[in-house]
Every structure is written in structure tokens, then in C-alpha cells.
Scaffold this active site. Structure first.
Site, PDB file in Angstrom:
ATOM      1  N   LEU A  81       0.739  -0.823  -0.121  1.00  0.00           N
ATOM      2  CA  LEU A  81       0.593   0.230   0.664  1.00  0.00           C
ATOM      3  C   LEU A  81       0.582   0.887  -0.109  1.00  0.00           C
ATOM      4  CD1 LEU A  81      -2.832  -0.660   2.043  1.00  0.00           C
ATOM      5  CD2 LEU A  81      -3.110  -1.131   0.325  1.00  0.00           C
ATOM      6  N   ASP A  82       0.673   2.052  -0.797  1.00  0.00           N
ATOM      7  CA  ASP A  82       1.504   3.578  -1.072  1.00  0.00           C
ATOM      8  C   ASP A  82       1.389   4.093   0.182  1.00  0.00           C
ATOM      9  OD1 ASP A  82       1.787   3.417  -3.676  1.00  0.00           O
ATOM     10  OD2 ASP A  82      -0.255   5.125  -3.745  1.00  0.00           O
ATOM     11  N   HIS A  83       2.627   5.267   0.684  1.00  0.00           N
ATOM     12  CA  HIS A  83       2.395   5.434   2.455  1.00  0.00           C
ATOM     13  C   HIS A  83       1.137   6.095   2.182  1.00  0.00           C
ATOM     14  CE1 HIS A  83       3.825   9.419   0.577  1.00  0.00           C
ATOM     15  NE2 HIS A  83       3.653   9.811   1.733  1.00  0.00           N
ATOM     16  N   THR A  85      -1.795   6.119   1.794  1.00  0.00           N
ATOM     17  CA  THR A  85      -2.972   5.393   1.754  1.00  0.00           C
ATOM     18  C   THR A  85      -3.755   4.415   2.460  1.00  0.00           C
ATOM     19  OG1 THR A  85      -3.323   4.626  -1.030  1.00  0.00           O
ATOM     20  CG2 THR A  85      -4.477   3.154   0.163  1.00  0.00           C
ATOM     21  N   ARG A 202      -4.719   5.719  -8.844  1.00  0.00           N
ATOM     22  CA  ARG A 202      -4.504   7.017  -9.000  1.00  0.00           C
ATOM     23  C   ARG A 202      -4.273   7.542 -10.576  1.00  0.00           C
ATOM     24  NH1 ARG A 202       0.236   7.369  -5.366  1.00  0.00           N
ATOM     25  NH2 ARG A 202       0.606   9.834  -5.261  1.00  0.00           N
TER      26      ARG A 202
END
Length: 272
Positions: A81-83, A85, A202
């Protein structure tokens, strides 16, 4: 520096968007054997990459939480997961469990559902679901950010289903730092990625003219480039469905999300 708020701007932003003060901690939402899933807060890294240091002395990562919760165990992340998100993140404490969890994603057997608050309103009706198929590629400047490939450029195939759930005004309380009574039209959408490309949701939302609120990299600043205006990027991993049960049934793991409460009422679709 346009990215640094003054004390007054910080106070005003907190008044307008009080959820910036919400509990910033990891919450365990599911555990079975050597697999565990948590609800990761926004703006928390899963670990510190090799060759890097903590961004500040007391920074806490998901890996730190895991080591404190399972002393002596090594964390194995089954996906990323992106930081920025928030939401469901699956981990394992053994190689076998890590392989089992990771294969669900690698073989595209995992069903992922996200919620996002986006800037603007899609050009399809409430409740309707569309499939976005823009191909993606890395930028030419070698940055971590990516871009949508043009028709004559090579790119990775990517597919995301997007359903419009609600429209409204954001924020509920106007943000004083950007002018009196300033609000923007925004929408709540449900996203289900069928492929797992980096920054896929995104980019697909940006390419459809509805960037994620707070996604500064991909056009999500609601009040122009001079100020972010958002306390977070509004992307949340709501649900994971995984074929882990011995009887073949899907295991459903969820992390609740309050994005709908962020909008002043304008329009709502029936539930999924």
C-alpha cells in the site's frame, strides 16, 4: 515554501478538517494462523526501505508494529500500500504463510475494493459502474511517479472498475486559509482494480478527470497548486476477498471508512 503551512493556516485547517486529529494508530482487523491483516493509517510507511532512515526519530512503521506485536517474528508483506493510502494490509509471520498470501495477489485471485474521494464529478450517472483501461508507464525523468501511456507508447495493461456512489461538496466546513466559503464539488467512488499496477487507481482516476482529493502528485489539489488544502490523500483500501478457506469460500477482510462523512450532501446512490 508553498508546501509548508503557517501556525494560523494549520489551526484553520484543523478547524475545517478535524479528522486530521483522529487516532493515528494501527488496528488489527483479522488474524488466522500466521496471517494477520491490519487497518493501516494514512501517511504511515509499511517499513523503512533499505538504505534509508526514519523520516523523524519517533516515526512508527507497520513493520515496527508487527515486531512489537509478534516479538521475534519477521514480517512478510503479502502486498503493498502506498504510504498515503489507508486500509487493509495483509502480512505473514512465516515463509509458508507469506507465500500463500502473496500468491493470491500474484495470481490475481485476490479481490480488492477501494473507496476514494475525488475532485469533481465523473461524467457517468450515480450508481453506474465503468471500466477504465488506460495503459500506464514510468515517467521519463526516472521519478517514482508514473504517467498514462499515449496510443503510440509502450505501456502496461491496467483495468479498474469505478462506481459512482455519491456527490457533494468538500469540505463540509469551508477552509478559511483559502478564502471564505470556499468549497469544491467532490464525489465518493468505489474502485476495484483487476490488475495491480503501481499507482493504478490514482492514474486511472486522474485520467478520467477526477483526481483523488489530496493526491498532490496527480492533480488532486482542490484549491490550486499554491496550497494542498487536504490533510490526507483520500484513498482507502476498504476490502480484501481472498481464497484462503479450505472449503473454497472467500475470506472477506474489511477496514471501515468514513469518507462519506466528509461530504456536504448533494447526491447519493443506493448501496452496492
Amino acid at each position: 515554501n508553498a508546501d509548508v503551512l503557517t501556525g494560523v493556516e494549520t489551526a484553520n485547517l484543523t478547524i475545517a478538517q478535524p479528522k486530521i486529529l483522529s487516532a493515528y494508530k494501527i488496528r488489527e482487523v483479522w488474524r488466522e494462523g500466521e496471517l494477520v491483516a491490519v487497518d493501516k493509517p494514512f501517511d504511515m510507511r509499511i517499513d523503512v526501505p533499505k538504505g534509508q532512515e526514519k523520516r523523524w526519530e519517533d516515526e512508527v512503521t507497520v513493520a515496527d508494529w508487527f515486531m512489537a506485536t509478534f516479538p521475534g517474528q519477521r514480517v512478510r508483506f503479502c502486498h503493498q500500500l502506498d504510504h498515503a493510502t489507508s486500509g487493509v494490509l495483509l502480512m505473514a509471520s512465516s515463509k509458508a504463510a507469506g507465500r500463500l498470501g502473496s500468491q493470491c495477489f500474484e495470481m490475481r485471485k485476490a479481490k480488492k475494493t477501494y473507496l476514494a474521494l475525488v475532485l469533481g464529478v465523473p461524467d457517468w450517472p450515480l450508481g453506474e459502474e465503468v471500466v477504465l483501461k488506460d495503459r500506464l508507464r514510468d515517467r521519463d525523468d526516472d521519478s517514482f511517479a508514473r504517467t498514462i501511456a499515449t496510443a503510440d507508447e509502450p505501456g502496461e495493461e491496467a483495468e479498474t472498475s469505478v462506481r459512482l456512489l455519491r456527490t457533494g461538496l468538500w469540505p463540509k466546513v469551508p477552509t478559511p486559509e483559502v478564502g471564505d466559503n470556499q468549497q469544491v464539488r467532490a464525489s465518493l467512488v468505489e474502485c476495484r482494480p483487476f490488475t495491480g499496477r503501481r499507482h493504478q487507481i490514482r492514474l486511472h482516476l486522474m485520467g478520467s478527470g477526477i483526481p483523488i482529493l489530496g493526491d498532490d502528485t496527480y492533480g488532486g489539489r482542490p484549491f490550486g497548486e499554491s496550497v494542498s488544502g487536504c490533510y490526507r490523500m483520500f484513498l482507502h483500501a476498504l476490502r480484501l476477498e481472498l481464497p484462503l478457506a479450505k472449503d473454497g469460500e472467500m475470506t472477506c477482510i474489511e477496514a471501515s471508512c468514513g469518507f462519506s462523512d466528509e461530504l456536504a450532501t448533494e447526491g447519493t446512490a443506493s448501496g452496492p
